[in-house]
Write a protein that holds these residues in place. Structure first.
Motif, short mmCIF file in Angstrom:
data_model
loop_
_atom_site.label_atom_id
_atom_site.label_comp_id
_atom_site.label_asym_id
_atom_site.label_seq_id
_atom_site.Cartn_x
_atom_site.Cartn_y
_atom_site.Cartn_z
N ILE A 43 45.03 48.51 54.14
CA ILE A 43 43.88 48.15 53.29
C ILE A 43 44.25 48.28 51.82
O ILE A 43 43.96 47.39 51.01
N LEU A 44 44.92 49.38 51.46
CA LEU A 44 45.33 49.59 50.06
C LEU A 44 46.33 48.53 49.61
O LEU A 44 46.30 48.09 48.46
N MET A 45 47.20 48.10 50.52
CA MET A 45 48.20 47.08 50.18
C MET A 45 47.55 45.73 49.91
O MET A 45 48.13 44.87 49.24
N ILE A 46 46.34 45.53 50.43
CA ILE A 46 45.59 44.30 50.15
C ILE A 46 44.73 44.46 48.91
O ILE A 46 44.71 43.61 48.01
N VAL A 47 44.01 45.59 48.83
CA VAL A 47 43.00 45.79 47.79
C VAL A 47 43.62 46.02 46.40
O VAL A 47 43.18 45.41 45.42
N VAL A 48 44.64 46.86 46.30
CA VAL A 48 45.19 47.23 45.00
C VAL A 48 45.81 46.04 44.26
O VAL A 48 45.45 45.78 43.08
N PRO A 49 46.73 45.27 44.87
CA PRO A 49 47.26 44.11 44.14
C PRO A 49 46.18 43.09 43.76
O PRO A 49 46.22 42.51 42.67
N SER A 50 45.20 42.90 44.65
CA SER A 50 44.12 41.97 44.36
C SER A 50 43.27 42.46 43.19
O SER A 50 42.89 41.68 42.31
N THR A 51 43.00 43.76 43.17
CA THR A 51 42.23 44.35 42.06
C THR A 51 42.95 44.17 40.74
O THR A 51 42.34 43.75 39.74
N LEU A 52 44.24 44.44 40.72
CA LEU A 52 45.01 44.31 39.48
C LEU A 52 45.12 42.86 39.04
O LEU A 52 45.12 42.57 37.83
N LEU A 53 45.19 41.94 40.00
CA LEU A 53 45.22 40.52 39.66
C LEU A 53 43.95 40.11 38.92
O LEU A 53 44.01 39.47 37.86
N TRP A 54 42.78 40.47 39.46
CA TRP A 54 41.51 40.09 38.86
C TRP A 54 41.21 40.89 37.60
O TRP A 54 40.46 40.44 36.72
N ALA A 55 41.79 42.08 37.49
CA ALA A 55 41.53 42.92 36.32
C ALA A 55 42.30 42.47 35.09
O ALA A 55 41.83 42.66 33.96
N ALA A 56 43.48 41.88 35.29
CA ALA A 56 44.35 41.54 34.15
C ALA A 56 43.66 40.70 33.08
O ALA A 56 43.72 41.05 31.89
N PRO A 57 42.99 39.58 33.42
CA PRO A 57 42.31 38.80 32.37
C PRO A 57 41.23 39.61 31.66
O PRO A 57 41.03 39.46 30.45
N LEU A 58 40.53 40.47 32.41
CA LEU A 58 39.47 41.28 31.83
C LEU A 58 40.04 42.32 30.87
O LEU A 58 39.44 42.61 29.84
N ILE A 59 41.19 42.88 31.22
CA ILE A 59 41.81 43.89 30.36
C ILE A 59 42.17 43.28 29.01
O ILE A 59 41.83 43.82 27.95
N PHE A 60 42.87 42.15 29.04
CA PHE A 60 43.25 41.49 27.78
C PHE A 60 42.02 41.19 26.93
O PHE A 60 42.00 41.48 25.72
N THR A 61 41.01 40.60 27.55
CA THR A 61 39.83 40.17 26.79
C THR A 61 39.02 41.36 26.28
O THR A 61 38.52 41.35 25.15
N ALA A 62 38.88 42.39 27.11
CA ALA A 62 38.15 43.59 26.68
C ALA A 62 38.87 44.27 25.50
O ALA A 62 38.22 44.76 24.57
N VAL A 107 51.76 43.80 32.58
CA VAL A 107 51.79 43.48 31.15
C VAL A 107 50.46 43.87 30.51
O VAL A 107 50.42 44.44 29.41
N ALA A 108 49.35 43.60 31.21
CA ALA A 108 48.02 43.94 30.69
C ALA A 108 47.88 45.45 30.49
O ALA A 108 47.35 45.90 29.46
#
Length: 319
Positions: A6-25, A160-161
């Motif tokens: 579950i963690l191997m699915i959730v963590v990479p997916s979370t970081l993928l979706w978080a990256a654009p938000l991190i830069f913009t925030a 990078v984010a």
């Protein structure tokens, strides 16, 4: 399905979706720390996404595998240039910051859709051939347990984010530039008497905000949507704004909040494949990120104090 799976699915997916938000925030942090409210983050992401995709489609045969990264630089430049409109309106002409931000959002959406139809003759671009895809990070992927969760089937842009967030924290709180930036957002008159150019620092804050917002849009387009249309950026800029407030205008706090919202967004996509969420109707998973955004803002905005001069116009020589 084990917890590790579950963690191997959730963590990479979370970081993928978080990256654009991190830069913009982070972009929002620079702007508002200088005293300029920037709710135009959505529009800046739109400009970044549009610029990155159009550049990618146009020059993919020229730059090959380097195209996505060069496209991010183009998105950064486009966002920085576009943000000057907000800076001129809110700083030079002292327009209401919120109204100017709304105008930026509307202008970005209208302008990009017009250009897409003009260039491609339809309402969306083609799918890009070269985007950011999953990678295994060398050496780090072999670390027991952690390597499989964080460094396998992940994306370079996520790391990078996070690195940029740490750099942003250092700049804002550990450098003379950061001190001047914060001073014009807290007490511009005092900063002015100490020789700090308030107008210049606010312009720089907004332009940096535009550059980071453009990168955020570019990352989203090249790693998640793979093309550009009217629905490519649909609320992510406002989520980034919420992450900035949730993180109390602190780069690392904004990063943490962006990761939280990234988790919410990823669950809306991968939730049906997880055992404990399989029975929840898809519609609830899809609205979860937006509901959590509202709850976060209503629950924390009253306790989060913005920079004292955020949104306050400064006229040299006045009190």
């Amino acid at each position: 399905m084990s917890i590790m799976q579950i963690l191997m699915i959730v963590v990479p997916s979370t970081l993928l979706w978080a990256a654009p938000l991190i830069f913009t925030a982070l972009g929002g942090v620079f702007s508002e720390r200088s005293g300029v409210v920037n709710i135009g983050l959505e529009g800046l992401m739109v400009i970044g996404a549009f610029s990155a995709v159009v550049f990618n489609l146009t020059f993919v045969d020229t730059f090959g595998n380097a195209t996505p990264w060069i496209a991010l630089l183009v998105a950064m430049a486009a966002g920085a240039v576009f943000s000057i409109l907000h800076a001129v309106a809110s700083i030079t002409f002292r327009a209401d910051h919120t109204v100017s931000g709304v105008a930026i959002n509307l202008l970005a959406t209208g302008l990009t859709l017009f250009l897409i139809k003009l260039i491609y003759g339809k309402g969306e671009t083609d799918i890009i051939k070269k985007g950011f895809s999953k990678v295994d990070i060398p050496i780090l992927k072999d670390i027991p347990v952690i390597g499989k969760i964080f460094f396998q089937n992940t994306y370079w842009t996520s790391f990078v984010a996070i690195i940029v967030a740490i750099i942003a924290w250092y700049i804002v709180f550990k450098t003379p530039f950061g001190l001047r930036l914060r001073s014009v957002g807290e007490h511009p008159m005092a900063a002015d008497t100490m020789g700090v150019n308030v107008t210049k620092m606010r312009y720089l804050g907004v332009i940096i905000s535009g550059a980071l917002g453009g990168i955020g849009g570019g990352v989203y387009a090249e790693s998640i949507s793979s093309n550009f249309s009217h629905a490519t950026i649909s609320g992510q800029g406002f989520m980034a704004l919420a992450a900035m407030i949730f993180g109390k205008w602190h780069p690392l706090g904004a990063m943490g909040a962006a990761i939280f919202f990234g988790f919410a967004q990823s669950i809306s996509i991968i939730g049906s494949s997880l055992p404990f969420l399989k029975t929840i109707p898809d519609v609830y998973l899809l609205i979860a990120p937006y509901v959590l955004t509202i709850l976060a803002l209503t629950g924390f905005i009253g306790r989060a104090e913005a920079p004292k001069a955020d949104g306050v116009h400064y006229i040299k020589g006045s009190r």
